[in-house]
Design an enzyme around this catalytic site. Structure first.
Site, PDB file in Angstrom:
ATOM      1  N   LYS A 126       0.987  -1.190  -0.050  1.00  0.00           N
ATOM      2  CA  LYS A 126      -0.052  -0.055   0.075  1.00  0.00           C
ATOM      3  C   LYS A 126       0.992   1.126  -0.173  1.00  0.00           C
ATOM      4  CE  LYS A 126      -4.373   0.764  -0.033  1.00  0.00           C
ATOM      5  NZ  LYS A 126      -5.622   0.206  -0.331  1.00  0.00           N
ATOM      6  N   ASP A 166      -7.004   4.216  -4.704  1.00  0.00           N
ATOM      7  CA  ASP A 166      -7.525   4.023  -3.500  1.00  0.00           C
ATOM      8  C   ASP A 166      -8.224   5.334  -3.340  1.00  0.00           C
ATOM      9  OD1 ASP A 166      -7.835   2.189  -0.948  1.00  0.00           O
ATOM     10  OD2 ASP A 166      -7.568   4.183  -0.123  1.00  0.00           O
TER      11      ASP A 166
HETATM   12  O1  2IT Z   1      -8.007  -1.680  -0.732  1.00  0.00           O
HETATM   13  C1  2IT Z   1      -7.963  -2.132  -1.916  1.00  0.00           C
HETATM   14  O2  2IT Z   1      -7.940  -3.130  -2.131  1.00  0.00           O
HETATM   15  C2  2IT Z   1      -7.693  -1.116  -3.205  1.00  0.00           C
HETATM   16  N1  2IT Z   1      -7.510   0.060  -2.842  1.00  0.00           N
HETATM   17  C3  2IT Z   1      -7.447  -1.855  -4.456  1.00  0.00           C
HETATM   18  C4  2IT Z   1      -6.197  -2.154  -4.667  1.00  0.00           C
HETATM   19  C5  2IT Z   1      -5.737  -2.591  -6.042  1.00  0.00           C
HETATM   20  O3  2IT Z   1      -4.470  -3.032  -6.250  1.00  0.00           O
HETATM   21  O4  2IT Z   1      -6.447  -2.802  -6.925  1.00  0.00           O
END
Ligand code: 2IT
Length: 444
Positions: A126, A166
């Site tokens: 993340k 996100d």
């Molecule tokens: O919280 C999540 O799963 C997302 N923001 C999507 C992450 C992604 O790599 O598509």
């Protein structure tokens, strides 16, 4: 709480002072998996849990940029490369003023288990920044994204780490980030997901989190002999995820009566349907981060400064951000007859709310319910690797299959009596695969 869990958490807190959201996310998982962990001495010997709570790598960097008034602005950029046991680090970027190391560590930790649940080969990561695109011009957002990627590009890659969107990062931001990556590496590759359809994106990716959450809800309802048809649903937020949930609930015959923003919530007893759903896109494009104009436009009720959880509904689906449902909200929901809460936001409920809801109604956590988003990101990666684009029906069918599998995993590990403990099911189900992979790969 058991003494050894307490000691584990106390140790974590000592090593990561002040990272409250991260502690909250870890505690939830540890409580769920501890008895499983105790039964498997080989996990303990390999210190699997101790390793899991330590990110493989944390990158923090300065993001300088120049705003439209020619003033220099400084933000902080992050990428948490949490766990690569199952595949390249995978997870979104959040651009919001509230972003801290603790928030991104909680999200990266959760992402590892969520990605494991999808059955696709993705590790957990993340990232993001305390930069908020709200109120900024396109030019400012582009310059910020370019500066952010000028550092991030050296840490990511299609086989290393694949970011996505996100909160605060949608198609526009992914475009600017992708453009700068391509320019710096001289490489057109699937390094980000959530791309535009013409340049490597996947059909259904924008809808995937919301649609997937409703597919998951269908399975939850089926267990109690219900369908979505006729259900009254409250939703929070008014962004991409809320929009996807509302669209799919409408399609399946349910009625969504609330949305919300930082300014308060809208109660629309007639249901948010048709042109009102399209209006959500307009509202988002105004860049003001408020929902009140919806009330003026359609004659609905606006309640200032409150969450929508005081409205009587059958089903609640929080779609905004972490800890948006407190114990008091949870008590209100149950008192007013709510039978089910499917959490779409990551860690949308406080610990107290989660415990109360789990005891009283059917409650499923974000890492299971919202996994459709990252699952379709995984499918975007597959399509990029094969250099083809699947048709809409193919992606949707795969998304449906994945959500069904995740629900089955929750039942497999969470069934107690006739009730499913979705928190335990999701946490243990996600944990087992990661733990096995870590064991197989040695002490790394
Ligand atoms: O919280 C999540 O799963 C997302 N923001 C999507 C992450 C992604 O790599 O598509």
């Amino acid at each position: 709480m058991k003494a050894d869990i307490k000691e584990f958490i106390a140790n974590l807190e000592r090593r990561t002072p002040g990272e409250n959201e991260f502690h909250q996310a870890v505690e939830e998982v540890i409580e769920s998996v501890w008895s499983y962990y105790e039964k498997h001495p080989r996990y303990q010997k390999a210190k699997i849990l101790e390793r899991m709570v330590e990110p493989e790598r944390v990158i923090m960097f300065r993001v300088p940029w120049v705003d439209d008034r020619d003033d220099v602005q400084i933000n902080r950029g992050y990428r948490i490369e949490f766990n690569s046991a199952l595949g390249p680090y995978k997870g979104g970027l959040r651009f919001h003023a509230s972003v801290t190391l603790s928030i991104l560590k909680f999200l990266g930790f959760e992402q590892t288990f969520k990605n494991s649940l999808t059955t696709l080969p993705m590790g957990g990561g993340k990232g993001g920044s305390d930069f908020s695109p709200k109120g900024k011009t396109d030019g400012e957002i582009m310059r910020f994204c370019q500066s952010f990627m000028t550092e991030l590009y050296r840490h990511i890659g299609p086989n290393t780490d694949v970011p996505a969107g996100d909160i605060g990062v949608g198609g526009r931001e992914i475009g600017y980030l992708f453009g700068q990556y391509k320019r710096m590496k001289n490489e057109f590759t699937g390094v980000l997901t959530g791309k535009g359809l013409a340049w490597g994106g996947s059909l259904i990716r924008p809808e995937a989190t919301g649609f997937g959450a409703v597919y998951f809800l269908e399975h939850m309802l089926k267990r109690i002999d219900k369908t979505i048809d006729g259900q009254i649903v409250s939703v929070s937020g008014f962004g991409n995820v809320a929009w996807g949930v509302i669209t799919k609930i409408n399609e399946l015959g349910g009625k969504v009566v609330t949305i919300s923003g930082p300014d308060g919530y809208i109660y629309d007893a007639d249901g948010i349907t048709g042109e009102k759903v399209d209006y959500l896109l307009e509202l988002r494009a105004t860049n003001n981060d408020i929902v009140e104009p919806y009330a003026e436009e359609f004659g609905a009720k606006f309640v200032e400064g409150k969450h929508p959880w005081e409205v009587p509904v059958d089903v609640a689906m929080p779609c905004a951000t972490e800890n948006e449902v407190t114990l008091e909200d949870a008590e209100n929901l149950v008192k007013n007859g709510c039978k089910l809460l499917a959490e779409v936001s990551n860690m949308g409920c406080t610990t107290e709310a989660m415990e109360y809801l789990s005891e009283n109604i059917d409650y499923a956590p974000g890492k299971a319910v919202n996994a459709g988003g990252v699952a379709v990101s995984g499918l975007e990666m597959s399509q990029n690797s094969m250099r083809i684009n699947w048709p809409r029906e193919e992606v949707d069918a795969r998304l449906k299959g994945i959500m069904k599998d995740i629900h089955e995993t929750c039942v497999e590990y969470g069934l107690s009596g006739s009730k499913v403990d979705y928190v335990k099911g999701a946490n243990v189900g996600g944990f087992v695969k990661v733990a096995e992979a870590m064991l197989a790969q040695g002490v790394v």
